[in-house]
Design an enzyme around this catalytic site. Sequence first.
Site, mmCIF file in Angstrom:
data_model
loop_
_atom_site.group_PDB
_atom_site.id
_atom_site.type_symbol
_atom_site.label_atom_id
_atom_site.label_comp_id
_atom_site.label_asym_id
_atom_site.label_seq_id
_atom_site.Cartn_x
_atom_site.Cartn_y
_atom_site.Cartn_z
ATOM 1 N N SER A 148 -5.199 -3.697 1.562
ATOM 2 C CA SER A 148 -5.565 -2.073 1.240
ATOM 3 C C SER A 148 -6.055 -2.124 0.035
ATOM 4 O O SER A 148 -5.813 -2.885 -0.931
ATOM 5 C CB SER A 148 -4.196 -1.445 1.144
ATOM 6 O OG SER A 148 -4.211 0.152 0.638
ATOM 7 N N TYR A 162 4.595 -1.122 -2.302
ATOM 8 C CA TYR A 162 3.465 -1.028 -1.531
ATOM 9 C C TYR A 162 2.196 -1.644 -2.308
ATOM 10 O O TYR A 162 1.442 -2.605 -2.067
ATOM 11 C CB TYR A 162 3.149 0.272 -0.986
ATOM 12 C CG TYR A 162 1.871 0.334 0.111
ATOM 13 C CD1 TYR A 162 1.968 -0.244 1.353
ATOM 14 C CD2 TYR A 162 0.671 0.879 -0.202
ATOM 15 C CE1 TYR A 162 0.951 -0.182 2.235
ATOM 16 C CE2 TYR A 162 -0.314 0.997 0.482
ATOM 17 C CZ TYR A 162 -0.128 0.331 1.963
ATOM 18 O OH TYR A 162 -1.236 0.258 2.827
HETATM 19 N N1 LIG Z 1 -3.595 3.995 7.378
HETATM 20 C C1 LIG Z 1 -4.289 3.943 6.361
HETATM 21 O O1 LIG Z 1 -4.799 4.686 5.631
HETATM 22 C C2 LIG Z 1 -4.478 2.265 5.768
HETATM 23 C C3 LIG Z 1 -5.096 2.345 4.630
HETATM 24 C C4 LIG Z 1 -5.240 1.069 4.032
HETATM 25 C C5 LIG Z 1 -4.623 -0.159 4.529
HETATM 26 N N2 LIG Z 1 -3.488 0.257 5.552
HETATM 27 C C6 LIG Z 1 -2.957 -0.697 6.249
HETATM 28 O O2 LIG Z 1 -3.389 -1.271 7.541
HETATM 29 C C7 LIG Z 1 -2.155 -1.633 8.301
HETATM 30 C C8 LIG Z 1 -1.983 -0.447 9.595
HETATM 31 O O3 LIG Z 1 -1.799 0.649 9.051
HETATM 32 P P1 LIG Z 1 -1.628 1.956 10.010
HETATM 33 O O4 LIG Z 1 -1.669 3.069 9.251
HETATM 34 O O5 LIG Z 1 -2.474 1.773 11.210
HETATM 35 O O6 LIG Z 1 -0.003 1.517 10.359
HETATM 36 P P2 LIG Z 1 0.766 2.506 11.528
HETATM 37 O O7 LIG Z 1 0.372 3.629 11.745
HETATM 38 O O8 LIG Z 1 2.132 2.897 10.223
HETATM 39 O O9 LIG Z 1 1.373 1.510 12.518
HETATM 40 C C9 LIG Z 1 1.992 0.409 12.110
HETATM 41 C C10 LIG Z 1 2.101 -0.660 13.155
HETATM 42 O O10 LIG Z 1 2.947 -1.652 13.035
HETATM 43 C C11 LIG Z 1 3.940 -1.814 13.823
HETATM 44 N N3 LIG Z 1 5.161 -2.248 13.083
HETATM 45 C C12 LIG Z 1 5.670 -1.677 12.038
HETATM 46 N N4 LIG Z 1 6.871 -2.265 11.524
HETATM 47 C C13 LIG Z 1 6.746 -3.555 12.565
HETATM 48 C C14 LIG Z 1 7.631 -4.660 12.422
HETATM 49 N N5 LIG Z 1 8.454 -4.809 11.563
HETATM 50 N N6 LIG Z 1 7.314 -5.591 13.339
HETATM 51 C C15 LIG Z 1 6.182 -5.366 14.238
HETATM 52 N N7 LIG Z 1 5.342 -4.244 14.245
HETATM 53 C C16 LIG Z 1 5.650 -3.366 13.371
HETATM 54 C C17 LIG Z 1 4.182 -0.058 14.124
HETATM 55 O O11 LIG Z 1 4.777 -0.295 15.508
HETATM 56 P P3 LIG Z 1 6.649 -0.033 15.599
HETATM 57 O O12 LIG Z 1 6.742 1.164 14.573
HETATM 58 O O13 LIG Z 1 6.817 0.069 17.088
HETATM 59 O O14 LIG Z 1 7.041 -1.477 15.009
HETATM 60 C C18 LIG Z 1 2.717 0.269 14.492
HETATM 61 O O15 LIG Z 1 2.165 -0.414 15.908
HETATM 62 C C19 LIG Z 1 -1.278 -1.712 7.268
HETATM 63 O O16 LIG Z 1 -0.999 -3.016 6.768
HETATM 64 C C20 LIG Z 1 -1.398 -0.768 6.323
HETATM 65 O O17 LIG Z 1 -0.882 -1.159 5.284
HETATM 66 C C21 LIG Z 1 -3.514 1.424 6.318
#
Ligand SMILES: NC(=O)c1ccc[n+]([C@@H]2O[C@H](COP(=O)([O-])OP(=O)(O)OC[C@H]3O[C@@H](n4cnc5c(N)ncnc54)[C@H](OP(=O)(O)O)[C@@H]3O)[C@@H](O)[C@H]2O)c1
Length: 198
Positions: A148, A162
């Site tokens: 990130s 985080y």
């Molecule tokens: N969204 C942003 O703005 C942003 C920005 C920069 C970086 N990122 C990074 O990008 C990645 C994805 O972000 P996102 O916003 O798309 O995340 P999200 O919407 O919170 O989705 C998280 C995903 O991971 C799964 N997950 C959570 N805990 C888990 C576990 N213990 N085992 C297996 N699966 C698990 C969730 O499904 P379940 O709950 O069913 O497990 C879901 O499919 C993350 O690493 C985040 O830090 C995101």
Amino acid sequence: MDLQKLFGLEGRVALITGGSKNLGRHMAEGFIAAGAKVYITSRKAADCEKTASELGPNCIALPMDVSTVEGCRALAAAFAEKEAKLDILVNNAGAAWGAEFEDFPEAGWDKVMDLNVKGPFFLTQSLYPALKAAASVAQPAKVINIGSIDGIRLNPWETYSYHASKSAILYLTKRMAARLVRDQINVTAIAPGLLHQT
Ligand SMILES: NC(=O)c1ccc[n+]([C@@H]2O[C@H](COP(=O)([O-])OP(=O)(O)OC[C@H]3O[C@@H](n4cnc5c(N)ncnc54)[C@H](OP(=O)(O)O)[C@@H]3O)[C@@H](O)[C@H]2O)c1
């Protein structure tokens, strides 16, 4: 210019953690459009299977918790029952925790570090034989860690664990890359900015 030759993933097998929604789902969709067969994982089996069915026959759900070593090993075992090799692993599943400094709990460290740092290490270790089986000099296997922008610069919120986890995954990527390149496995990271959730 042959874009399919440059970016095509025909015949490749990928595994994307957190593939049931948002960023992970978008990546799965993109990989499938480029010709890959994609396994997605997340804890909630129903959501994982729903996404897989929406993304079509080249998307397969393998629900698992990748925040524990047991979960990583079980996922690798379930994957090995279906495929002999893994071309692309995307360590995308991640979690955040925000709380004021005085109140920030230990659980907010354990949850975030387990999923964002320990999980990518142990899942890659568990899938090492499958990655090695896919890797060659002509076509290295890939491990892509999703970091990130918060691992590089401060956001305005009190997300202590985080920030630390996303900084850690960038450096862990370098350490793993230096080792796994010997097996023709390229380990890289992406540090996205804020994404609009769908
Ligand atoms: N969204 C942003 O703005 C942003 C920005 C920069 C970086 N990122 C990074 O990008 C990645 C994805 O972000 P996102 O916003 O798309 O995340 P999200 O919407 O919170 O989705 C998280 C995903 O991971 C799964 N997950 C959570 N805990 C888990 C576990 N213990 N085992 C297996 N699966 C698990 C969730 O499904 P379940 O709950 O069913 O497990 C879901 O499919 C993350 O690493 C985040 O830090 C995101």
